[in-house]
Design a protein around this motif. Sequence first.
Motif, PDB file in Angstrom:
ATOM      1  N   THR A  11       0.831  -1.202   0.000  1.00 49.46           N
ATOM      2  CA  THR A  11       0.000   0.000   0.000  1.00 49.46           C
ATOM      3  C   THR A  11       0.867   1.253   0.000  1.00 49.46           C
ATOM      4  O   THR A  11       0.531   2.235  -0.678  1.00 49.46           O
ATOM      5  CB  THR A  11      -0.959  -0.007   1.202  1.00 49.46           C
ATOM      6  N   PHE A  40      -4.457   5.228   6.487  1.00 47.84           N
ATOM      7  CA  PHE A  40      -5.537   4.781   5.611  1.00 47.84           C
ATOM      8  C   PHE A  40      -6.054   3.410   6.050  1.00 47.84           C
ATOM      9  O   PHE A  40      -7.261   3.168   6.080  1.00 47.84           O
ATOM     10  CB  PHE A  40      -5.052   4.746   4.156  1.00 47.84           C
ATOM     11  N   GLY A  41      -5.149   2.504   6.396  1.00 44.59           N
ATOM     12  CA  GLY A  41      -5.552   1.183   6.871  1.00 44.59           C
ATOM     13  C   GLY A  41      -6.324   1.244   8.172  1.00 44.59           C
ATOM     14  O   GLY A  41      -7.333   0.548   8.342  1.00 44.59           O
ATOM     15  N   ASN A  44      -9.735   2.686   7.464  1.00 44.93           N
ATOM     16  CA  ASN A  44     -10.551   1.663   6.809  1.00 44.93           C
ATOM     17  C   ASN A  44     -11.078   0.658   7.821  1.00 44.93           C
ATOM     18  O   ASN A  44     -12.225   0.231   7.746  1.00 44.93           O
ATOM     19  CB  ASN A  44      -9.753   0.936   5.732  1.00 44.93           C
ATOM     20  N   LEU A  48     -14.744   2.675   8.250  1.00 43.58           N
ATOM     21  CA  LEU A  48     -15.545   2.145   7.144  1.00 43.58           C
ATOM     22  C   LEU A  48     -16.763   1.339   7.606  1.00 43.58           C
ATOM     23  O   LEU A  48     -17.842   1.503   7.029  1.00 43.58           O
ATOM     24  CB  LEU A  48     -14.682   1.327   6.187  1.00 43.58           C
ATOM     25  N   ASN A  71     -14.927   5.235   0.211  1.00 41.77           N
ATOM     26  CA  ASN A  71     -13.471   5.105   0.129  1.00 41.77           C
ATOM     27  C   ASN A  71     -12.811   6.453  -0.136  1.00 41.77           C
ATOM     28  O   ASN A  71     -11.734   6.735   0.388  1.00 41.77           O
ATOM     29  CB  ASN A  71     -13.077   4.097  -0.945  1.00 41.77           C
ATOM     30  N   ILE A  74     -12.645   8.371   3.131  1.00 46.08           N
ATOM     31  CA  ILE A  74     -11.559   7.874   3.985  1.00 46.08           C
ATOM     32  C   ILE A  74     -10.204   8.295   3.422  1.00 46.08           C
ATOM     33  O   ILE A  74      -9.298   8.676   4.163  1.00 46.08           O
ATOM     34  CB  ILE A  74     -11.680   6.350   4.157  1.00 46.08           C
ATOM     35  N   SER A  98      -8.537   7.053  -4.710  1.00 45.98           N
ATOM     36  CA  SER A  98      -8.962   5.823  -4.031  1.00 45.98           C
ATOM     37  C   SER A  98      -9.235   4.711  -5.040  1.00 45.98           C
ATOM     38  O   SER A  98      -8.944   3.545  -4.775  1.00 45.98           O
ATOM     39  CB  SER A  98     -10.195   6.085  -3.165  1.00 45.98           C
TER      40      SER A  98
END
Length: 116
Positions: A11, A40-41, A44, A48, A71, A74, A98
Amino acid sequence: MLNLILTWLVTSISFLIISKLPLGIEIDGFGKAAIAAAVFGLLNALLLPILTVLAFPLIILTLGLFFLVLNAIIFALAAYLVEGFRLRWGFWSALIGSLALAIINSILLGILYPLT
């Protein structure tokens, strides 16, 4: 644990790749890309599911396409939180970024996971 680290590195590399594309996304270097990938992880994983429950009617109405917007939200929030990660065109950069991140991550992870 190895899969988590591999996904994080892929990523990070994907973030660097999309910052080189003309999508309006700027990342200062690999260190900032690694931080952006971790943020970001985490977003998520934590945000999310909540957004999915709140936006469930829109997700059903659009046959799942609203996930792209979730997405992008985020992605934009990660850009807001990480210094050195900027979106030149705002939401449109987040939406395109994204989508590009998902495609590049899928390609790279598809290449690497059979090797492990």
